[in-house]
Design an enzyme around this catalytic site. Structure first.
Site, PDB file in Angstrom:
ATOM      1  N   CYS A   2      -0.119   9.080  18.616  1.00 18.98           N
ATOM      2  CA  CYS A   2       1.174   9.702  18.390  1.00 18.98           C
ATOM      3  C   CYS A   2       1.966   9.914  19.670  1.00 18.98           C
ATOM      4  O   CYS A   2       1.425  10.255  20.714  1.00 18.98           O
ATOM      5  CB  CYS A   2       0.978  11.046  17.699  1.00 18.98           C
ATOM      6  SG  CYS A   2       0.048  10.931  16.167  1.00 18.98           S
ATOM      7  N   ARG A  27       2.000   2.946  22.331  1.00 20.09           N
ATOM      8  CA  ARG A  27       0.896   3.804  21.899  1.00 20.09           C
ATOM      9  C   ARG A  27       0.420   3.462  20.489  1.00 20.09           C
ATOM     10  O   ARG A  27      -0.661   3.883  20.087  1.00 20.09           O
ATOM     11  CB  ARG A  27       1.331   5.279  21.961  1.00 20.09           C
ATOM     12  CG  ARG A  27       1.595   5.764  23.367  1.00 20.09           C
ATOM     13  CD  ARG A  27       2.302   7.106  23.362  1.00 20.09           C
ATOM     14  NE  ARG A  27       1.497   8.155  22.776  1.00 20.09           N
ATOM     15  CZ  ARG A  27       0.650   8.908  23.450  1.00 20.09           C
ATOM     16  NH1 ARG A  27       0.487   8.722  24.740  1.00 20.09           N
ATOM     17  NH2 ARG A  27      -0.035   9.862  22.863  1.00 20.09           N
ATOM     18  N   TRP A  75       0.378   8.150  14.083  1.00 21.89           N
ATOM     19  CA  TRP A  75      -0.749   7.322  13.640  1.00 21.89           C
ATOM     20  C   TRP A  75      -1.598   8.218  12.747  1.00 21.89           C
ATOM     21  O   TRP A  75      -2.104   9.233  13.176  1.00 21.89           O
ATOM     22  CB  TRP A  75      -1.548   6.800  14.827  1.00 21.89           C
ATOM     23  CG  TRP A  75      -2.516   5.728  14.428  1.00 21.89           C
ATOM     24  CD1 TRP A  75      -3.819   5.882  14.091  1.00 21.89           C
ATOM     25  CD2 TRP A  75      -2.229   4.337  14.293  1.00 21.89           C
ATOM     26  NE1 TRP A  75      -4.377   4.680  13.761  1.00 21.89           N
ATOM     27  CE2 TRP A  75      -3.420   3.707  13.870  1.00 21.89           C
ATOM     28  CE3 TRP A  75      -1.086   3.557  14.486  1.00 21.89           C
ATOM     29  CZ2 TRP A  75      -3.488   2.333  13.646  1.00 21.89           C
ATOM     30  CZ3 TRP A  75      -1.170   2.192  14.255  1.00 21.89           C
ATOM     31  CH2 TRP A  75      -2.360   1.598  13.849  1.00 21.89           C
ATOM     32  N   ASN A 101       0.418  16.319  17.881  1.00 22.11           N
ATOM     33  CA  ASN A 101      -0.634  15.362  18.228  1.00 22.11           C
ATOM     34  C   ASN A 101      -1.974  16.082  18.148  1.00 22.11           C
ATOM     35  O   ASN A 101      -2.085  17.225  18.603  1.00 22.11           O
ATOM     36  CB  ASN A 101      -0.464  14.839  19.660  1.00 22.11           C
ATOM     37  CG  ASN A 101       0.649  13.829  19.772  1.00 22.11           C
ATOM     38  OD1 ASN A 101       1.240  13.424  18.782  1.00 22.11           O
ATOM     39  ND2 ASN A 101       0.951  13.438  20.997  1.00 22.11           N
ATOM     40  N   GLY A 102      -2.989  15.414  17.636  1.00 21.19           N
ATOM     41  CA  GLY A 102      -4.321  16.009  17.611  1.00 21.19           C
ATOM     42  C   GLY A 102      -4.857  16.154  16.202  1.00 21.19           C
ATOM     43  O   GLY A 102      -4.287  15.639  15.235  1.00 21.19           O
ATOM     44  N   GLU A 487     -24.806   2.976  32.133  1.00 22.49           N
ATOM     45  CA  GLU A 487     -23.366   3.007  32.365  1.00 22.49           C
ATOM     46  C   GLU A 487     -23.008   3.879  33.565  1.00 22.49           C
ATOM     47  O   GLU A 487     -22.126   3.525  34.357  1.00 22.49           O
ATOM     48  CB  GLU A 487     -22.648   3.508  31.110  1.00 22.49           C
ATOM     49  CG  GLU A 487     -21.162   3.760  31.262  1.00 22.49           C
ATOM     50  CD  GLU A 487     -20.353   2.516  31.611  1.00 22.49           C
ATOM     51  OE1 GLU A 487     -19.159   2.675  31.936  1.00 22.49           O
ATOM     52  OE2 GLU A 487     -20.906   1.392  31.574  1.00 22.49           O
ATOM     53  N   LYS A 491     -21.008   2.429  36.820  1.00 28.27           N
ATOM     54  CA  LYS A 491     -19.772   3.010  37.334  1.00 28.27           C
ATOM     55  C   LYS A 491     -19.895   3.310  38.822  1.00 28.27           C
ATOM     56  O   LYS A 491     -18.976   3.061  39.596  1.00 28.27           O
ATOM     57  CB  LYS A 491     -19.411   4.287  36.573  1.00 28.27           C
ATOM     58  CG  LYS A 491     -18.800   4.070  35.246  1.00 28.27           C
ATOM     59  CD  LYS A 491     -17.425   3.429  35.378  1.00 28.27           C
ATOM     60  CE  LYS A 491     -17.091   2.598  34.152  1.00 28.27           C
ATOM     61  NZ  LYS A 491     -17.784   1.348  34.030  1.00 28.27           N
ATOM     62  N   GLU A 494     -19.926  -0.002  40.832  1.00 30.62           N
ATOM     63  CA  GLU A 494     -18.662  -0.722  40.709  1.00 30.62           C
ATOM     64  C   GLU A 494     -17.616  -0.215  41.699  1.00 30.62           C
ATOM     65  O   GLU A 494     -16.917  -1.006  42.334  1.00 30.62           O
ATOM     66  CB  GLU A 494     -18.087  -0.549  39.298  1.00 30.62           C
ATOM     67  CG  GLU A 494     -18.628  -1.489  38.252  1.00 30.62           C
ATOM     68  CD  GLU A 494     -17.918  -1.289  36.929  1.00 30.62           C
ATOM     69  OE1 GLU A 494     -17.500  -2.296  36.343  1.00 30.62           O
ATOM     70  OE2 GLU A 494     -17.777  -0.138  36.479  1.00 30.62           O
ATOM     71  N   HIS A 510     -43.481   3.082  35.971  1.00 33.23           N
ATOM     72  CA  HIS A 510     -43.886   1.663  35.995  1.00 33.23           C
ATOM     73  C   HIS A 510     -43.151   0.904  37.100  1.00 33.23           C
ATOM     74  O   HIS A 510     -42.870  -0.288  36.940  1.00 33.23           O
ATOM     75  CB  HIS A 510     -43.613   1.019  34.632  1.00 33.23           C
ATOM     76  CG  HIS A 510     -44.442   1.595  33.529  1.00 33.23           C
ATOM     77  ND1 HIS A 510     -45.783   1.332  33.390  1.00 33.23           N
ATOM     78  CD2 HIS A 510     -44.115   2.458  32.527  1.00 33.23           C
ATOM     79  CE1 HIS A 510     -46.255   1.990  32.343  1.00 33.23           C
ATOM     80  NE2 HIS A 510     -45.272   2.682  31.804  1.00 33.23           N
ATOM     81  N   LYS A 609     -10.313  -7.096  36.032  1.00 31.35           N
ATOM     82  CA  LYS A 609     -10.296  -6.312  34.797  1.00 31.35           C
ATOM     83  C   LYS A 609     -10.818  -7.122  33.619  1.00 31.35           C
ATOM     84  O   LYS A 609     -11.583  -6.629  32.803  1.00 31.35           O
ATOM     85  CB  LYS A 609      -8.868  -5.814  34.517  1.00 31.35           C
ATOM     86  CG  LYS A 609      -8.755  -4.941  33.275  1.00 31.35           C
ATOM     87  CD  LYS A 609      -9.564  -3.666  33.433  1.00 31.35           C
ATOM     88  CE  LYS A 609      -9.493  -2.786  32.202  1.00 31.35           C
ATOM     89  NZ  LYS A 609     -10.437  -1.653  32.280  1.00 31.35           N
TER      90      LYS A 609
END
Length: 614
Positions: A2, A27, A75, A101-102, A487, A491, A494, A510, A609
């Site tokens: 929204c 959006r 939305w 919004n929300g 992950e 990060k 990266e 191990h 990207k």
């Protein structure tokens, strides 16, 4: 996803609002509308389904005019896309309008209370309950600001609102609760603007005030007064935004990655919108085109992805097997086509790709197509190659992600996998009734939980100042949080160029345990779940060898502070959604470490990207 635009000043509001909404079209939305206080003291409302151009045509055919107004692109979360569900919403007295919004987590309880008092609802949205609450307080003699404060005191969840009233036609009242999306106040000369994103109002002013969590603003042509939701005055800083479009897009943030980390409460909300029906307790994913028969014939799923998306797939394996009871394999797109995978017509291959143009993922999709599998994709970019070649798709709705290191697309993917699990589980007949409703209701609280973590950014910056000079790090997790350890390590390497490895905690003995010494930080994801005791054992093993432990723990767990050197806390979260919350601290830690080391956070060396060559 929204968008909000508001205006109060000497000019006619509708053209300003419509132009602002046009700048927020990226959006995504399914309906749009505006409301203005007209010269005769009434609130004129125009709402339309579909593209913004249809609203522009409606306003041209049925003009409204006024010097204070609000607009919205919606939305859907509650209620189908329709004129009656589009924003702004106006109360039964016609004196108050709101855009929102929300997700109001407790809207069903509020609606039932209001209906018991005799209030009649004209939409299916959660937003309408707030209009009724505000109108009730106005009827009792409160002014608009007070009525909004009292109404929002009853609302739970991460939300942003802008109100106007025909009783006070010289002002807008805006409020932000949590991190469902920002609200920016544009400071003009004799006029004031409100928007959910800077580009909507940047052509009118460069001077911006950013509302923070649980702050309320009263905007008039003469200026803006900001207080907390409970009424305490707030001294706000006015930020001057350069005309440079790149700098403007960053807003108050130093880097795109930082901005995108802090957008995650909103992007999580946006990916839930229109899919989770909190009234019926079900999930809708029409773009997959599945029947119950199709879902029940499904024998196996294979998730193919690269990089961060592959780690989302590993989380998805836990989610889909738990909710839909279907066997799931996870494979790198770059490896999938080279191993002659065993696929038949009852196999679904699910690709995950932010750009929809990753060459290895597209090649894996081609291999799946050639072998006769159903082909689905979770993708962020509308109209991308992956979306076009698939049999069905789930859009992330994360918005543009500029930083090379993915953050909000990762968490959006996790939510989409959870939505898919609920949807398939119901179609396959293994998830329903109260259990399905509970799973769907858990989604309503998720944006607020993410926002809660984002409220504590300072502690990550302090931690980074202690460890920025280390060259190696180890990340440990178990169960559904093992991929989050992967992950977190990705990060870090990266963007900070610190060598980091993610491991399942049980595998530490191990091999990786040989690396541990007093110079090696070990990040352990030790939230309270069914493997908590196992993680505590791993922490004790690290400490016994002189290692440094940074523990990610559940709020209220005081015992872990006696075992770890540093503790980062996250709120209690349902297990299958916990990776969405638990990854945010690891993103923040990596970001601040990279900044402290002077690295180019948004464009790390040697990375792109979207990888479009093999």
């Amino acid at each position: 996803m929204c968008g909000i635009v508001g205006y109060v000043g000497p000019r006619d509001a509708p053209p300003i609002i419509l132009e602002g909404l046009k700048r927020l079209e990226y959006r995504g939305y399914d309906s749009a509308g505006l409301a203005v206080v007209q010269a005769d003291g009434t609130i004129g409302v125009r709402r339309e389904v579909g593209k913004l151009a249809r609203l522009v045509e409606l306003v041209a055919a049925e003009p409204v005019s006024g010097r204070v107004g609000i607009g919205h692109t919606r939305w859907a979360t509650h209620g189908e896309p329709s004129r009656r569900n589009a924003h702004p919403h106006v109360g039964v007295t016609g004196q108050v309008a709101v855009v929102h919004n929300g997700i109001i987590e407790n809207f069903l309880a509020l609606r039932q209370e209001l209906e018991a008092e005799g209030r009649c609802f004209t939409s299916d949205t959660d937003t309408e309950v707030v209009v009724h609450l505000v109108e009730g307080y106005l009827a009792g003699g409160a002014d608009l600001e007070t009525a909004v404060r009292r109404a929002l005191a009853q609302v739970r969840g991460a939300n942003a609102f802008v109100f106007l009233s025909s009783r006070e036609p010289d002002r807008l009242v805006a409020a932000r609760l949590g991190n469902a999306g920002g609200l920016t106040i544009g400071v003009g000369e004799g006029e004031t603007f409100v928007a959910s994103d800077i580009p909507a109002i940047l052509e009118h002013t460069r001077d911006m005030i950013f509302l923070e969590d649980r702050q309320l603003a009263v905007a008039t042509p003469d200026g803006t007064r900001v207080t907390t939701l409970t009424g305490e005055p707030v001294a706000v800083e006015v930020h001057t935004i350069p005309w440079d479009p790149v700098a403007a897009a960053k807003g108050q943030y130093r880097h795109f990655m930082q901005k995108e980390i802090y957008e995650q409460a909103r992007s999580v909300t946006d990916t839930i919108r229109g899919r989770a029906d909190f009234e019926t307790g079900r999930v809708r994913l029409e773009q997959l085109g599945l029947t119950p028969g199709d879902a029940q014939a499904l024998e196996k799923m294979i998730i193919v992805a690269c990089g961060t998306s592959a780690y989302a797939g590993l989380v998805g394996k836990f989610i889909l097997e738990a909710l839909a009871r279907v066997p799931v394999e996870v494979d790198y797109g770059s490896e999938f086509r080279y191993r002659d995978p065993i696929i038949n017509g009852n196999t679904a291959v699910l690709a995950i790709t932010q750009s929809g143009e990753t060459v290895d993922t597209l090649a894996a999709m081609e291999e799946a197509r050639a072998k006769g599998a159903w082909l689905w994709v979770i993708v962020n970019v509308i109209g991308s190659q992956a979306m076009r070649v698939s049999d069905g798709y789930i859009l992330m709705h994360a918005g543009p992600e500029i930083g090379v290191a993915s953050t909000k697309a990762f968490t959006a993917s996790l939510v989409d996998l959870y939505l898919l699990g609920c949807y398939l589980g119901e179609l396959r007949g293994v998830l329903g009734g109260d259990e399905l409703r509970r799973r769907v209701d858990d989604l309503a609280r998720l944006p607020d939980l993410v926002g809660h973590v984002l409220d504590h950014g300072d502690e990550y910056e302090r931690l980074a100042s202690q460890f920025y000079d280390r060259e190696h790090s180890l990340y440990l997790g178990r169960g559904i949080n093992y991929p989050i350890a992967l992950e977190g390590a990705l990060k870090l390497k990266e963007i900070s160029y610190i060598h980091a490895e993610g491991y399942p905690a049980g595998e530490m003995k191990h091999g990786p345990i040989a690396l541990i010494d007093e110079a090696m930080p070990v990040v352990a994801i030790a939230v309270r779940d069914h493997v908590y005791d196992k993680m505590i054992s791993q922490i004790e093993q690290v400490k016994a060898r002189g290692g440094i432990v940074v523990a990610l723990a559940t709020e209220g767990d005081e015992d872990i502070a006696d075992k770890a050197d540093h503790v980062l806390y996250v709120p209690p979260t349902p297990v299958l959604l916990s990776p969405v919350v638990n990854v945010v601290p690891l993103q923040l830690l990596a970001y601040y470490l990279a900044v402290r080391r002077g690295c180019d956070v948004d464009q790390p060396r040697n990375l792109a990207k979207s990888v479009t060559v093999e």
